[in-house]
Design an enzyme around this catalytic site. Structure first.
Site, PDB file in Angstrom:
ATOM      1  N   ARG A   1       2.043   9.227  44.383  1.00  0.00           N
ATOM      2  CA  ARG A   1       3.499   9.383  44.318  1.00  0.00           C
ATOM      3  C   ARG A   1       3.932  10.657  45.060  1.00  0.00           C
ATOM      4  NH1 ARG A   1       5.478   8.568  38.364  1.00  0.00           N
ATOM      5  NH2 ARG A   1       7.462   8.424  39.491  1.00  0.00           N
TER       6      ARG A   1
ATOM      7  N   HIS B   1      -1.684   9.721  32.386  1.00  0.00           N
ATOM      8  CA  HIS B   1      -0.440   9.336  33.051  1.00  0.00           C
ATOM      9  C   HIS B   1      -0.472   7.832  33.257  1.00  0.00           C
ATOM     10  CE1 HIS B   1       0.510  13.493  33.710  1.00  0.00           C
ATOM     11  NE2 HIS B   1      -0.741  13.658  34.094  1.00  0.00           N
TER      12      HIS B   1
ATOM     13  N   GLU C   1      -5.955  14.186  29.434  1.00  0.00           N
ATOM     14  CA  GLU C   1      -4.631  14.047  30.073  1.00  0.00           C
ATOM     15  C   GLU C   1      -4.460  12.600  30.531  1.00  0.00           C
ATOM     16  OE1 GLU C   1      -4.302  16.616  33.486  1.00  0.00           O
ATOM     17  OE2 GLU C   1      -2.358  15.780  34.088  1.00  0.00           O
TER      18      GLU C   1
ATOM     19  N   PRO D   1       8.659  14.358  27.819  1.00  0.00           N
ATOM     20  CA  PRO D   1      10.036  13.933  28.065  1.00  0.00           C
ATOM     21  C   PRO D   1      10.171  12.587  28.772  1.00  0.00           C
ATOM     22  CG  PRO D   1       9.408  15.729  29.526  1.00  0.00           C
ATOM     23  CD  PRO D   1       8.324  15.613  28.493  1.00  0.00           C
TER      24      PRO D   1
ATOM     25  N   ARG E   1      12.735   2.398  31.294  1.00  0.00           N
ATOM     26  CA  ARG E   1      12.736   3.447  32.312  1.00  0.00           C
ATOM     27  C   ARG E   1      11.882   3.017  33.511  1.00  0.00           C
ATOM     28  NH1 ARG E   1       9.030   8.859  32.117  1.00  0.00           N
ATOM     29  NH2 ARG E   1       9.849   9.802  34.007  1.00  0.00           N
TER      30      ARG E   1
ATOM     31  N   TYR F   1       6.554   2.269  35.575  1.00  0.00           N
ATOM     32  CA  TYR F   1       5.919   2.517  34.275  1.00  0.00           C
ATOM     33  C   TYR F   1       5.645   1.245  33.466  1.00  0.00           C
ATOM     34  CZ  TYR F   1       7.197   7.311  35.425  1.00  0.00           C
ATOM     35  OH  TYR F   1       7.315   8.525  36.060  1.00  0.00           O
TER      36      TYR F   1
END
Ligand code: DQA
Length: 159
Positions: free
Chosen positions: A122, A115, A113, A25, A33, A38
């Site tokens: 964070r 990110h 995985e 999402p 964003r 990011y």
């Protein structure tokens, strides 16, 4: 030849392998964003970079993004049979989704995985991942390049 696998075997190189990159999402909003977290790279840019790298190492890359948890579960289930591994950025579902963990366990496919941000630097709620215990490894904090690093890591695993 439509399927390069025979030619690949004949040449002794890695061909005919396919992996899926699944993004969760809000990653469809990359570029606009929270760019301070990011970056300004769009999801389409990330797909282009990853596809191009895949071409140089002989791995086909297929891309899927959804804002819906159930659609991500469906994509993980569908991956077995058609792909050799998964690169997964489950975004916020990383921190909440038992369903995604169960789907990964059910497929038995290797998952890397990813990110973009360093989730450990964070908020505390981002420090826990339901994906990490069932992933082959985790790459985080390197922005868009993380997907390319993940592809190299996955290529070694499925080789
Ligand atoms: C993210 C980190 C998650 O905590 C967040 O919810 C995201 C993106 C990342 O790529 O850094 O949506 O997965």
């Amino acid at each position: 030849m439509a399927d390069g696998s025979f030619a690949g075997k004949a040449l002794g190189v890695c061909m005919g392998k396919s992996i899926i990159v699944i993004n969760g999402p809000n990653l469809n909003l990359l570029g606009t964003r929270e760019p301070e977290i990011y970056g300004s790279t769009t999801l389409s840019d990330i797909e282009d970079m990853t596809r191009a790298h895949g071409e140089t190492i002989g791995i086909e890359t297929v891309f899927f993004q959804s804002n819906q948890e159930g659609e991500m579960v469906d994509a993980i289930q569908r991956a077995s049979g058609s792909h050799s591994g998964i690169i997964l950025n489950a975004a916020a579902y990383t921190h909440t989704s038992v369903a995604l963990q169960d789907a990964i366990k059910a497929t038995g496919l290797p998952v890397v995985e990813v990110h973009l941000s360093n989730i450990f630097s964070r908020e505390e709620f981002r420090h826990h991942s339901y994906i990490s215990p069932v992933a082959a490894g985790v790459i985080c904090g390197f922005g868009a390049k993380g997907y390319v690093l993940a592809l190299d890591a996955l290529a070694d695993i499925i080789d």
